[in-house]
Scaffold this motif. Structure first.
Motif, PDB file in Angstrom:
ATOM      1  N   UNK A  85       1.130  -1.066  -0.056  1.00 27.05           N
ATOM      2  CA  UNK A  85       0.117  -0.001   0.003  1.00 27.05           C
ATOM      3  C   UNK A  85       0.880   1.285  -0.003  1.00 27.05           C
ATOM      4  N   UNK A  86       0.904   1.966  -1.120  1.00 26.04           N
ATOM      5  CA  UNK A  86       1.699   3.148  -1.148  1.00 26.04           C
ATOM      6  C   UNK A  86       1.456   4.277  -0.241  1.00 26.04           C
ATOM      7  N   UNK A  87       0.090   4.232   0.154  1.00 27.00           N
ATOM      8  CA  UNK A  87      -0.437   5.078   1.090  1.00 27.00           C
ATOM      9  C   UNK A  87      -0.453   4.719   2.616  1.00 27.00           C
ATOM     10  N   UNK A  88       0.135   3.547   2.936  1.00 28.58           N
ATOM     11  CA  UNK A  88       0.371   3.032   4.345  1.00 28.58           C
ATOM     12  C   UNK A  88      -0.987   2.621   4.768  1.00 28.58           C
ATOM     13  N   UNK A  89      -1.925   2.288   4.064  1.00 23.62           N
ATOM     14  CA  UNK A  89      -3.232   1.396   4.231  1.00 23.62           C
ATOM     15  C   UNK A  89      -3.144   0.062   4.692  1.00 23.62           C
ATOM     16  N   UNK A  90      -3.350  -0.339   5.991  1.00 18.34           N
ATOM     17  CA  UNK A  90      -3.176  -1.684   6.208  1.00 18.34           C
ATOM     18  C   UNK A  90      -4.340  -2.622   6.008  1.00 18.34           C
ATOM     19  N   UNK A  91      -5.454  -2.151   5.567  1.00 19.95           N
ATOM     20  CA  UNK A  91      -6.634  -2.964   5.265  1.00 19.95           C
ATOM     21  C   UNK A  91      -6.240  -3.315   3.528  1.00 19.95           C
ATOM     22  N   UNK A  92      -5.440  -2.483   2.749  1.00 26.45           N
ATOM     23  CA  UNK A  92      -5.143  -2.567   1.360  1.00 26.45           C
ATOM     24  C   UNK A  92      -3.923  -3.576   1.510  1.00 26.45           C
ATOM     25  N   UNK A  93      -3.193  -3.461   2.502  1.00 31.57           N
ATOM     26  CA  UNK A  93      -1.844  -4.330   2.421  1.00 31.57           C
ATOM     27  C   UNK A  93      -2.168  -5.695   2.576  1.00 31.57           C
ATOM     28  N   UNK A  94      -3.187  -5.918   3.679  1.00 29.72           N
ATOM     29  CA  UNK A  94      -3.714  -7.085   4.045  1.00 29.72           C
ATOM     30  C   UNK A  94      -4.314  -7.932   2.669  1.00 29.72           C
ATOM     31  N   UNK A  95      -5.089  -7.072   2.211  1.00 31.06           N
ATOM     32  CA  UNK A  95      -5.779  -7.610   0.810  1.00 31.06           C
ATOM     33  C   UNK A  95      -4.850  -8.214  -0.347  1.00 31.06           C
ATOM     34  N   UNK A  96      -3.668  -7.305  -0.135  1.00 28.85           N
ATOM     35  CA  UNK A  96      -2.637  -7.674  -1.370  1.00 28.85           C
ATOM     36  C   UNK A  96      -1.714  -8.696  -0.901  1.00 28.85           C
ATOM     37  N   UNK A  97      -1.642  -8.889   0.355  1.00 23.83           N
ATOM     38  CA  UNK A  97      -0.444  -9.605   0.843  1.00 23.83           C
ATOM     39  C   UNK A  97      -0.259 -11.138   0.229  1.00 23.83           C
ATOM     40  N   UNK A  98      -1.182 -11.919   0.291  1.00 19.05           N
ATOM     41  CA  UNK A  98      -0.747 -13.317  -0.291  1.00 19.05           C
ATOM     42  C   UNK A  98      -0.468 -13.254  -1.885  1.00 19.05           C
ATOM     43  N   UNK A  99      -1.152 -12.216  -2.601  1.00 21.68           N
ATOM     44  CA  UNK A  99      -1.186 -12.350  -3.974  1.00 21.68           C
ATOM     45  C   UNK A  99       0.258 -11.775  -4.409  1.00 21.68           C
ATOM     46  N   UNK A 100       0.551 -10.827  -3.650  1.00 21.71           N
ATOM     47  CA  UNK A 100       1.983 -10.123  -3.941  1.00 21.71           C
ATOM     48  C   UNK A 100       3.291 -11.213  -3.494  1.00 21.71           C
ATOM     49  N   UNK A 101       2.842 -11.654  -2.509  1.00 19.94           N
ATOM     50  CA  UNK A 101       3.806 -12.946  -2.211  1.00 19.94           C
ATOM     51  C   UNK A 101       4.093 -13.931  -3.371  1.00 19.94           C
ATOM     52  N   UNK A 102       2.871 -14.345  -3.820  1.00 16.61           N
ATOM     53  CA  UNK A 102       3.085 -15.266  -5.010  1.00 16.61           C
ATOM     54  C   UNK A 102       3.623 -14.729  -6.400  1.00 16.61           C
ATOM     55  N   UNK A 103       3.432 -13.575  -6.420  1.00 20.84           N
ATOM     56  CA  UNK A 103       4.096 -12.695  -7.829  1.00 20.84           C
ATOM     57  C   UNK A 103       5.526 -12.634  -7.466  1.00 20.84           C
ATOM     58  N   UNK A 104       6.067 -12.286  -6.228  1.00 15.16           N
ATOM     59  CA  UNK A 104       7.424 -12.028  -5.819  1.00 15.16           C
ATOM     60  C   UNK A 104       7.844 -13.461  -5.915  1.00 15.16           C
ATOM     61  N   UNK A 105       7.255 -14.541  -5.515  1.00 14.50           N
ATOM     62  CA  UNK A 105       8.031 -15.847  -5.529  1.00 14.50           C
ATOM     63  C   UNK A 105       7.974 -16.264  -6.991  1.00 14.50           C
ATOM     64  N   UNK A 106       7.284 -15.947  -8.131  1.00 19.70           N
ATOM     65  CA  UNK A 106       7.184 -16.495  -9.293  1.00 19.70           C
ATOM     66  C   UNK A 106       8.434 -15.704 -10.211  1.00 19.70           C
TER      67      UNK A 106
END
Length: 324
Positions: free
Chosen positions: A271-292
């Motif tokens: 979350x570029x704005x530091x929104x923790x709700x947005x961060x939680x929603x993105x967490x696992x998807x971004x982990x998968x993208x980074x892993x790939x």
């Protein structure tokens, strides 16, 4: 390969197909507001065994049982006053409450790992409708290979478990993005077993008491998500990163720059704005993208340990833990 049904376009077809497969004692993938779940009849031992087999999950790790509503939950378990107050306030929603099983409860011991308690949740939206139509509680851990990154979309499930299950129900990306918060009332105290999609401060406000957090990791597994190593990508995980190398992927949080990010394999910001709700929603998807991305390590910048940040940091610490 699993059939994928879009529930937004074909809800009745999805419920009919799901009830048919569940009735055959087979697990299916269902969307919830937290993450996608691998669901099967919680009263059918053969169906529960297939969840463990499909995920490769150890059978000492109990499963959350999902109900249509509090009235259904009370058919299977006993609720003390605090647990009932929390259920009435937060169900349907991302809260799991561990309560004692009723004598003769139809929930099979395989779902509870032989414990005399059960973690119960009432999910929002479609999952609750499906449970009501099926007529039985659904045991439903996250729909991913055990110990790996949780699934927050039907595509995530298909890539991981699509060859092992018959049906995936698709409702798009999960709204919350991390698993439910798990609490348990014990000896007059309210214990936090796993931080999750419902911030602790909200639970404390309704319960009128502080949550007791474990001072150190316990060897006893009382609820899902308590294993030391969990939610792990293939790459190593490094926390509180202030710089990153060209062999690493960077997952940052907020506007602060991270040294070396211009040469990282991939750069994602929860979350570029530091929104923790947005961060939680993105967490696992971004982990998968980074892993790939082919990175040897995924570096995470620091995330505040407050509100939903407590749940995010819990997942990251377990992802970074030494693996057996």
């Amino acid at each position: 390969m699993a059939e994928i049904i879009d529930i937004t376009a074909n809800k009745e077809q999805a419920i009919e197909a799901a009830c048919k497969v569940l009735g055959e004692g087979l697990p299916i993938a269902i969307p919830t507001e937290t993450v996608y779940g691998l669901a099967a009849d919680a009263t059918n031992p053969a169906a529960i065994a297939r969840i463990y087999e499909t995920k490769g999950r150890p059978q000492f790790n109990p499963l959350i049982c999902h109900m249509a509503d509090l009235a259904m939950a009370e058919q299977y378990a006993d609720f003390d006053p605090v647990s009932r107050t929390l259920a009435e306030a937060f169900w349907p929603g991302p809260l799991t409450i561990v309560v004692p099983l009723k004598g003769g409860s139809a929930i099979h011991a395989l779902a509870t790992a032989g414990l005399d308690t059960v973690g119960i949740r009432v999910p929002k939206g479609f999952a609750g409708e499906l449970i009501r139509a099926f007529g039985h509680p659904l045991a439903a851990p996250s729909a991913n290979t055990s110990g790996k990154i949780s699934a927050t979309s039907a595509d995530h499930v298909a890539a991981d478990l699509g060859e092992k299950i018959r049906l995936i129900l698709d409702s798009g990306a999960s709204d919350v993005g991390v698993e439910s918060t798990i609490v348990k009332v014990e000896d007059g105290k309210l214990r936090l077993l796993r931080p999750g999609g419902l911030p602790a401060v909200e639970i404390e406000r309704v319960a009128g008491m502080k949550l007791v957090r474990p001072k150190k990791a316990s060897a006893a597994i009382e609820a899902p998500g308590m294993m030391a190593s969990h939610y792990a990508p293939g790459a190593h995980v490094r926390l509180d990163a202030t710089d990153v190398s060209d062999s690493e992927a960077l997952i940052s949080f907020g506007p602060a720059p991270v040294a070396g990010s211009q040469s990282a394999r991939i750069v994602l910001n929860l979350s570029e704005t530091g929104d923790l709700s947005e961060a939680a929603a993105n967490l696992f998807d971004y982990m998968k993208r980074a892993d790939a991305s082919g990175a040897t390590t995924i570096a995470f910048s620091a995330i505040p340990d407050e509100g939903l940040g407590e749940a995010i940091n819990d997942r990251l610490r377990r992802a970074a833990a030494p693996r057996e």
